[in-house]
Design a protein around this motif. Structure first.
Motif, mmCIF file in Angstrom:
data_model
loop_
_atom_site.group_PDB
_atom_site.id
_atom_site.type_symbol
_atom_site.label_atom_id
_atom_site.label_comp_id
_atom_site.label_asym_id
_atom_site.label_seq_id
_atom_site.Cartn_x
_atom_site.Cartn_y
_atom_site.Cartn_z
ATOM 1 N N ALA A 89 0.830 -1.207 0.000
ATOM 2 C CA ALA A 89 0.000 0.000 0.000
ATOM 3 C C ALA A 89 0.864 1.257 0.000
ATOM 4 C CB ALA A 89 -0.930 -0.005 1.210
ATOM 5 N N ILE A 90 1.879 1.295 0.851
ATOM 6 C CA ILE A 90 2.742 2.471 0.934
ATOM 7 C C ILE A 90 3.543 2.653 -0.347
ATOM 8 C CG2 ILE A 90 4.758 3.438 2.114
ATOM 9 C CD1 ILE A 90 3.660 2.157 4.692
ATOM 10 N N MET A 91 4.076 1.560 -0.888
ATOM 11 C CA MET A 91 4.879 1.676 -2.107
ATOM 12 C C MET A 91 4.043 2.210 -3.264
ATOM 13 S SD MET A 91 7.463 -1.630 -2.019
ATOM 14 C CE MET A 91 8.488 -0.969 -3.367
ATOM 15 N N MET A 92 2.834 1.715 -3.416
ATOM 16 C CA MET A 92 1.987 2.164 -4.522
ATOM 17 C C MET A 92 1.515 3.601 -4.291
ATOM 18 S SD MET A 92 -0.183 -1.277 -5.476
ATOM 19 C CE MET A 92 -0.789 -0.607 -7.014
ATOM 20 N N TYR A 93 1.155 3.923 -3.047
ATOM 21 C CA TYR A 93 0.672 5.275 -2.750
ATOM 22 C C TYR A 93 1.763 6.316 -2.991
ATOM 23 C CZ TYR A 93 -0.535 9.378 -0.001
ATOM 24 O OH TYR A 93 -0.763 10.669 0.397
ATOM 25 N N ARG A 94 2.950 6.078 -2.463
ATOM 26 C CA ARG A 94 4.011 7.082 -2.592
ATOM 27 C C ARG A 94 4.521 7.194 -4.012
ATOM 28 N NH1 ARG A 94 6.090 9.365 1.966
ATOM 29 N NH2 ARG A 94 8.044 9.822 0.893
ATOM 30 N N ASN A 95 4.463 6.095 -4.769
ATOM 31 C CA ASN A 95 4.828 6.193 -6.176
ATOM 32 C C ASN A 95 3.814 7.035 -6.944
ATOM 33 O OD1 ASN A 95 4.350 4.614 -9.100
ATOM 34 N ND2 ASN A 95 6.439 5.263 -8.648
ATOM 35 N N LYS A 96 2.532 6.804 -6.679
ATOM 36 C CA LYS A 96 1.496 7.525 -7.418
ATOM 37 C C LYS A 96 1.405 8.981 -6.997
ATOM 38 C CE LYS A 96 -3.377 7.435 -8.735
ATOM 39 N NZ LYS A 96 -4.634 6.664 -8.753
ATOM 40 N N MET A 97 1.446 9.248 -5.701
ATOM 41 C CA MET A 97 1.206 10.604 -5.204
ATOM 42 C C MET A 97 2.465 11.473 -5.182
ATOM 43 S SD MET A 97 -1.990 10.391 -4.838
ATOM 44 C CE MET A 97 -2.281 12.028 -4.162
ATOM 45 N N HIS A 98 3.623 10.844 -5.000
ATOM 46 C CA HIS A 98 4.850 11.622 -4.845
ATOM 47 C C HIS A 98 5.921 11.282 -5.883
ATOM 48 C CE1 HIS A 98 3.271 13.068 -1.042
ATOM 49 N NE2 HIS A 98 3.044 11.818 -0.675
ATOM 50 N N GLY A 99 5.624 10.338 -6.763
ATOM 51 C CA GLY A 99 6.602 9.970 -7.786
ATOM 52 C C GLY A 99 7.830 9.276 -7.233
ATOM 53 N N SER A 100 7.713 8.675 -6.053
ATOM 54 C CA SER A 100 8.861 8.022 -5.434
ATOM 55 C C SER A 100 9.354 6.864 -6.303
ATOM 56 C CB SER A 100 8.489 7.491 -4.046
ATOM 57 O OG SER A 100 9.552 6.750 -3.497
ATOM 58 N N GLU A 101 10.672 6.810 -6.511
ATOM 59 C CA GLU A 101 11.263 5.722 -7.290
ATOM 60 C C GLU A 101 11.846 4.633 -6.393
ATOM 61 O OE1 GLU A 101 13.947 7.178 -10.240
ATOM 62 O OE2 GLU A 101 12.405 8.394 -11.221
ATOM 63 N N TRP A 102 11.729 4.802 -5.070
ATOM 64 C CA TRP A 102 12.106 3.791 -4.099
ATOM 65 C C TRP A 102 13.538 3.296 -4.276
ATOM 66 C CZ3 TRP A 102 9.506 3.537 0.124
ATOM 67 C CH2 TRP A 102 8.137 3.850 0.135
ATOM 68 N N ASP A 103 14.487 4.241 -4.131
ATOM 69 C CA ASP A 103 15.882 3.804 -4.110
ATOM 70 C C ASP A 103 16.153 3.073 -2.796
ATOM 71 O OD1 ASP A 103 16.075 5.811 -2.200
ATOM 72 O OD2 ASP A 103 17.127 7.197 -3.505
ATOM 73 N N ASP A 104 17.322 2.454 -2.685
ATOM 74 C CA ASP A 104 17.607 1.607 -1.519
ATOM 75 C C ASP A 104 17.482 2.355 -0.186
ATOM 76 O OD1 ASP A 104 17.914 -0.574 -3.113
ATOM 77 O OD2 ASP A 104 20.087 -0.741 -2.902
#
Length: 207
Positions: free
Chosen positions: A172-187
């Motif tokens: 949920a957090i990974m999808m939300y932050r990617n959609k809302m904040h464009g997070s690319e989730w680096d290490d």
């Protein structure tokens, strides 16, 4: 003029000879490529046909609408989450799982999924809900559950952490932050999420 006509003929003949599964795979691959490059709004059946080097009629015979084509392309192209990491550490297992999810999210099929999630209106998104949930969200939740359950068995995780709310947290957090904040989730982002949220949430109670 004569030369170009003759050099084009073999490619055209090869395209015409493709049938069945081979042609369908080429069309689905072309649809994923379109989604990952021009997005949902830019994808057209004509563009997919051109990318697959076939005629538009061959696409429409199999998929009467853009939505039908994209649903099948996503289903065929989504990465498979089949085995949970087992390093002996809940933290390392969750990090490995998150890295796999991140890599899938930014692969070509993942870019196609993000294009659908970000660009479709609510009615269109409903068409793809089952494909995305069954292909990405539910398998990810299942693996998180496996990691946490193993941690409970090793007394590394508190027993009452086996909750659907806890299992849902990472995807949920990974999808939300990617959609809302464009997070690319680096290490470092993944490590912060695990260390600041998940580990305190899972840690056994003291005393």
């Amino acid at each position: 003029m004569v030369t170009s006509r003759w050099t084009a003929a073999p490619a055209q003949a090869a395209s015409l000879r493709r049938r069945g599964v081979v042609l369908e795979r080429a069309i689905l691959e072309a649809a994923l490529e379109q989604l990952s490059t021009v997005g949902w709004a830019g994808l057209t059946m004509e563009g997919v046909a051109a990318g697959a080097q076939t005629g538009k009629a061959a696409v429409y015979r199999r998929w009467p609408s853009k939505e039908d084509l994209v649903a099948d392309a996503l289903q065929a192209g989504l990465p498979r989450f089949e085995q949970a990491p087992d390093t002996g550490s809940v933290r390392e297992d969750l990090l490995a799982l998150c890295r796999a999810a991140r890599d899938a999210m930014f692969s070509r099929p993942g870019s196609a999924v993000r294009a659908v999630i970000h660009e479709c209106d609510s009615l269109q998104a409903e068409r793809f809900h089952a494909v995305i949930f069954d292909g990405i969200v539910e398998p990810m939740i299942k693996l998180v559950r496996e990691v946490i359950t193993r941690g409970i068995e090793r007394n590394e995780v508190r027993a009452d952490a086996a909750s659907s709310y806890v299992f849902d947290a990472i995807p949920a957090i990974m999808m939300y932050r990617n959609k809302m904040h464009g997070s690319e989730w680096d290490d470092p982002d993944l490590e912060a999420m695990i260390d600041q949220l998940m580990i305190p949430l899972l840690r056994p109670h003291v005393g």
